[in-house]
Design a protein around this motif. Structure first.
Motif, PDB file in Angstrom:
ATOM      1  N   THR A  64      41.556   4.737  49.577  1.00  0.00           N
ATOM      2  CA  THR A  64      40.108   4.588  49.641  1.00  0.00           C
ATOM      3  C   THR A  64      39.810   3.146  50.013  1.00  0.00           C
ATOM      4  OG1 THR A  64      39.816   6.258  47.929  1.00  0.00           O
ATOM      5  CG2 THR A  64      37.954   4.790  48.339  1.00  0.00           C
ATOM      6  N   PHE A  65      38.970   2.950  51.001  1.00  0.00           N
ATOM      7  CA  PHE A  65      38.596   1.616  51.445  1.00  0.00           C
ATOM      8  C   PHE A  65      37.309   1.219  50.730  1.00  0.00           C
ATOM      9  CE2 PHE A  65      41.033   3.681  54.761  1.00  0.00           C
ATOM     10  CZ  PHE A  65      42.043   2.752  54.966  1.00  0.00           C
ATOM     11  N   GLY A  88      38.995   2.429  67.273  1.00  0.00           N
ATOM     12  CA  GLY A  88      39.110   2.369  65.826  1.00  0.00           C
ATOM     13  C   GLY A  88      38.652   3.656  65.187  1.00  0.00           C
ATOM     14  N   ILE A  89      38.916   3.774  63.883  1.00  0.00           N
ATOM     15  CA  ILE A  89      38.469   4.917  63.097  1.00  0.00           C
ATOM     16  C   ILE A  89      37.699   4.369  61.907  1.00  0.00           C
ATOM     17  CG2 ILE A  89      39.188   6.872  61.656  1.00  0.00           C
ATOM     18  CD1 ILE A  89      41.687   7.079  63.406  1.00  0.00           C
ATOM     19  N   ASN A  90      36.497   4.820  61.703  1.00  0.00           N
ATOM     20  CA  ASN A  90      35.684   4.392  60.572  1.00  0.00           C
ATOM     21  C   ASN A  90      35.649   5.515  59.550  1.00  0.00           C
ATOM     22  OD1 ASN A  90      35.036   1.959  61.812  1.00  0.00           O
ATOM     23  ND2 ASN A  90      33.329   2.892  62.921  1.00  0.00           N
ATOM     24  N   THR A  91      36.178   5.244  58.357  1.00  0.00           N
ATOM     25  CA  THR A  91      36.177   6.248  57.294  1.00  0.00           C
ATOM     26  C   THR A  91      36.282   5.553  55.949  1.00  0.00           C
ATOM     27  OG1 THR A  91      37.249   8.241  56.439  1.00  0.00           O
ATOM     28  CG2 THR A  91      38.683   6.565  57.372  1.00  0.00           C
ATOM     29  N   PRO A  92      35.671   6.111  54.908  1.00  0.00           N
ATOM     30  CA  PRO A  92      35.817   5.510  53.589  1.00  0.00           C
ATOM     31  C   PRO A  92      37.102   5.941  52.891  1.00  0.00           C
ATOM     32  CG  PRO A  92      34.249   7.303  53.494  1.00  0.00           C
ATOM     33  CD  PRO A  92      34.643   7.138  54.940  1.00  0.00           C
ATOM     34  N   ARG A  93      37.768   7.017  53.328  1.00  0.00           N
ATOM     35  CA  ARG A  93      38.937   7.528  52.616  1.00  0.00           C
ATOM     36  C   ARG A  93      39.857   8.281  53.571  1.00  0.00           C
ATOM     37  NH1 ARG A  93      40.739   8.616  47.537  1.00  0.00           N
ATOM     38  NH2 ARG A  93      41.760  10.575  47.162  1.00  0.00           N
TER      39      ARG A  93
END
Length: 178
Positions: free
Chosen positions: A30-31, A14-19
């Protein structure tokens, strides 16, 4: 290295990012804690394009066909409004309507027929095109009735033990005082 440039990235967990943002514009996704926001190239709310959306619910102010002149549905607090692309009231097409109440000025037969019913507050109900029925009764339980028989017209009134012949009252017949 803070800003790596990759030709391709494969993440197996997975990839964890806010944007996620475009490289030359301000658009992006944007998450948030409640979902995702899509922005356009000026940073304002943008457009999501898809072939189909399969969702549990939709909260929106309005829905419109793809063209600027297509019909539009808006959702005021008291229900929904259907309008044409011009803004004039639109038409709802359905095979059947199952409702508790209808408030209307007129009811027309389908396919542009000439028969219709018009409700006029000061006069009552106007029926254009004729009525076919075996009898008509007043609204209350004690009201009289009119029965249409092969012999003619039968006027009845409520009487002890049933109905009895009633009276016809009128101001004139064929323009002559009664």
């Amino acid at each position: 290295m803070r800003y790596p440039e990759l030709e391709r990235l494969t993440a197996t967990v997975g990839i964890n990012t806010p944007r996620v943002q475009g490289t030359t514009t301000n658009w992006g996704v944007t998450f948030t804690g409640t979902g995702a926001e899509i922005s356009n190239d000026s940073g304002a709310k943008g457009t999501l394009t898809a072939d189909r959306a399969d969702v549990t619910g939709v909260n929106t102010e309005w829905v419109q066909g793809r063209g600027a002149g297509d019909g539009k549905i808006t959702f005021p607090k008291d229900g929904l409004n259907v309008s044409q692309g011009t803004g004039a009231w639109g038409t709802v097409h359905a095979d059947k309507a199952d409702v508790n109440s209808v408030i209307t000025k007129e009811v027309h037969e389908p396919a542009g027929g000439r028969n219709y019913i018009r409700f006029e507050p000061s006069i009552g109900v106007h029926i254009f095109g004729g009525v076919t029925t075996g009898w008509v009764r007043g609204q209350g339980d004690g009201e009289g009735s009119i029965r249409f028989s092969p012999d003619g017209l039968e006027v009845r009134r409520k009487a002890p033990g049933g109905h009895a012949l009633g009276d016809v009252h009128c101001a004139s017949v064929n323009g002559h005082s009664a």
